[in-house]
Design a protein around this motif. Structure first.
Motif, PDB file in Angstrom:
ATOM      1  N   THR A 114       0.023 -25.924  26.760  1.00 43.58           N
ATOM      2  CA  THR A 114      -0.878 -26.869  27.412  1.00 43.58           C
ATOM      3  C   THR A 114      -0.269 -28.272  27.407  1.00 43.58           C
ATOM      4  N   ALA A 115       0.278 -28.684  26.269  1.00 49.60           N
ATOM      5  CA  ALA A 115       0.919 -29.999  26.175  1.00 49.60           C
ATOM      6  C   ALA A 115       2.121 -30.085  27.116  1.00 49.60           C
ATOM      7  N   LYS A 116       2.878 -29.011  27.199  1.00 49.08           N
ATOM      8  CA  LYS A 116       4.052 -28.981  28.078  1.00 49.08           C
ATOM      9  C   LYS A 116       3.631 -29.131  29.548  1.00 49.08           C
ATOM     10  N   ARG A 117       2.605 -28.389  29.957  1.00 48.45           N
ATOM     11  CA  ARG A 117       2.119 -28.494  31.341  1.00 48.45           C
ATOM     12  C   ARG A 117       1.607 -29.904  31.641  1.00 48.45           C
ATOM     13  N   TYR A 118       0.907 -30.495  30.669  1.00 48.32           N
ATOM     14  CA  TYR A 118       0.396 -31.855  30.847  1.00 48.32           C
ATOM     15  C   TYR A 118       1.549 -32.833  31.036  1.00 48.32           C
ATOM     16  N   ARG A 119       2.550 -32.736  30.203  1.00 47.67           N
ATOM     17  CA  ARG A 119       3.710 -33.635  30.301  1.00 47.67           C
ATOM     18  C   ARG A 119       4.408 -33.459  31.648  1.00 47.67           C
ATOM     19  N   GLU A 120       4.587 -32.224  32.067  1.00 47.31           N
ATOM     20  CA  GLU A 120       5.264 -31.969  33.338  1.00 47.31           C
ATOM     21  C   GLU A 120       4.455 -32.500  34.520  1.00 47.31           C
ATOM     22  N   SER A 121       3.155 -32.255  34.517  1.00 50.40           N
ATOM     23  CA  SER A 121       2.333 -32.689  35.649  1.00 50.40           C
ATOM     24  C   SER A 121       2.208 -34.212  35.723  1.00 50.40           C
ATOM     25  N   ASN A 122       2.406 -34.892  34.591  1.00 51.19           N
ATOM     26  CA  ASN A 122       2.337 -36.356  34.565  1.00 51.19           C
ATOM     27  C   ASN A 122       3.714 -37.007  34.511  1.00 51.19           C
ATOM     28  N   LYS A 123       4.743 -36.187  34.756  1.00 49.39           N
ATOM     29  CA  LYS A 123       6.134 -36.667  34.800  1.00 49.39           C
ATOM     30  C   LYS A 123       6.510 -37.466  33.557  1.00 49.39           C
ATOM     31  N   MET A 124       6.116 -36.945  32.404  1.00 51.21           N
ATOM     32  CA  MET A 124       6.433 -37.580  31.128  1.00 51.21           C
ATOM     33  C   MET A 124       7.697 -36.952  30.564  1.00 51.21           C
ATOM     34  N   PRO A 125       8.460 -37.699  29.768  1.00 52.54           N
ATOM     35  CA  PRO A 125       9.685 -37.129  29.182  1.00 52.54           C
ATOM     36  C   PRO A 125       9.373 -35.975  28.231  1.00 52.54           C
ATOM     37  N   HIS A 126      10.288 -35.039  28.158  1.00 49.14           N
ATOM     38  CA  HIS A 126      10.114 -33.867  27.296  1.00 49.14           C
ATOM     39  C   HIS A 126      10.725 -34.176  25.940  1.00 49.14           C
ATOM     40  N   GLN A 127       9.962 -34.789  25.072  1.00 48.78           N
ATOM     41  CA  GLN A 127      10.481 -35.225  23.786  1.00 48.78           C
ATOM     42  C   GLN A 127       9.919 -34.417  22.620  1.00 48.78           C
ATOM     43  N   PHE A 128       9.519 -33.200  22.859  1.00 50.54           N
ATOM     44  CA  PHE A 128       9.048 -32.370  21.759  1.00 50.54           C
ATOM     45  C   PHE A 128       9.580 -30.958  21.932  1.00 50.54           C
ATOM     46  N   ARG A 129       9.680 -30.253  20.825  1.00 50.58           N
ATOM     47  CA  ARG A 129      10.214 -28.885  20.837  1.00 50.58           C
ATOM     48  C   ARG A 129       9.156 -27.924  20.321  1.00 50.58           C
ATOM     49  N   ARG A 130       9.200 -26.711  20.821  1.00 54.80           N
ATOM     50  CA  ARG A 130       8.244 -25.690  20.402  1.00 54.80           C
ATOM     51  C   ARG A 130       8.272 -25.499  18.886  1.00 54.80           C
ATOM     52  N   ALA A 131       9.455 -25.490  18.281  1.00 51.38           N
ATOM     53  CA  ALA A 131       9.572 -25.259  16.843  1.00 51.38           C
ATOM     54  C   ALA A 131       8.935 -26.383  16.025  1.00 51.38           C
ATOM     55  N   ALA A 132       8.849 -27.576  16.602  1.00 54.17           N
ATOM     56  CA  ALA A 132       8.287 -28.714  15.881  1.00 54.17           C
ATOM     57  C   ALA A 132       6.820 -28.966  16.243  1.00 54.17           C
ATOM     58  N   TRP A 133       6.269 -28.182  17.161  1.00 53.42           N
ATOM     59  CA  TRP A 133       4.908 -28.416  17.649  1.00 53.42           C
ATOM     60  C   TRP A 133       3.882 -27.838  16.687  1.00 53.42           C
ATOM     61  N   THR A 134       2.797 -28.580  16.475  1.00 51.78           N
ATOM     62  CA  THR A 134       1.627 -28.096  15.747  1.00 51.78           C
ATOM     63  C   THR A 134       0.433 -28.255  16.670  1.00 51.78           C
ATOM     64  N   ASP A 135      -0.340 -27.180  16.828  1.00 49.02           N
ATOM     65  CA  ASP A 135      -1.506 -27.239  17.703  1.00 49.02           C
ATOM     66  C   ASP A 135      -2.464 -28.342  17.260  1.00 49.02           C
ATOM     67  N   LEU A 136      -3.112 -28.979  18.240  1.00 55.04           N
ATOM     68  CA  LEU A 136      -4.094 -30.026  17.980  1.00 55.04           C
ATOM     69  C   LEU A 136      -5.488 -29.439  18.165  1.00 55.04           C
ATOM     70  N   THR A 137      -6.400 -29.803  17.292  1.00 55.23           N
ATOM     71  CA  THR A 137      -7.787 -29.368  17.401  1.00 55.23           C
ATOM     72  C   THR A 137      -8.637 -30.563  17.804  1.00 55.23           C
ATOM     73  N   VAL A 138      -9.516 -30.354  18.794  1.00 54.55           N
ATOM     74  CA  VAL A 138     -10.385 -31.418  19.282  1.00 54.55           C
ATOM     75  C   VAL A 138     -11.828 -30.949  19.185  1.00 54.55           C
ATOM     76  N   GLU A 139     -12.660 -31.784  18.571  1.00 56.18           N
ATOM     77  CA  GLU A 139     -14.110 -31.555  18.526  1.00 56.18           C
ATOM     78  C   GLU A 139     -14.745 -32.613  19.414  1.00 56.18           C
ATOM     79  N   VAL A 140     -15.718 -32.213  20.218  1.00 53.25           N
ATOM     80  CA  VAL A 140     -16.363 -33.134  21.151  1.00 53.25           C
ATOM     81  C   VAL A 140     -17.830 -33.325  20.747  1.00 53.25           C
TER      82      VAL A 140
END
Length: 102
Positions: free
Chosen positions: A74-100
């Protein structure tokens, strides 16, 4: 309240945990980091509360109206769709939890 629930039902994909950008732009008032990789979002309901009436997102007593996870894809798709630099790696990624909350 009905407007918010109607909007959420149209904009939240419960199968892919995908939030439409309009939801965030229109309703998210405050984002509070509560722990590593965990956040609470306070929705703007259109009613301006006084300082005393505002919810302290570090000490909520009610359950969130929605909880979702932002995973690597999801983060990767967001970065790509907003033309943001790819500065993170799958191995270093930790899922984010959001409560609304309202």
């Amino acid at each position: 309240m009905k407007v918010i629930y109607d909007f959420l039902s149209q904009k939240v994909d419960v199968y892919d945990a995908c939030l439409a950008p309009e939801l965030i732009d229109q309703f998210v008032e405050v984002v509070t980091a509560i722990a590593d990789y965990s956040y609470r979002w306070k929705l703007n309901t259109g009613y301006k509360k006084s300082k005393e009436e505002r919810t302290d997102l570090m000490a909520v007593s009610e359950k969130p109206i929605l909880t979702f996870t932002i995973n690597f894809e999801t983060a990767k798709r967001y970065r790509e769709s907003n033309k943001m630099p790819h500065q993170f790696r799958r191995a270093a990624w930790t899922d984010l939890t959001v409560e609304v909350y309202l």
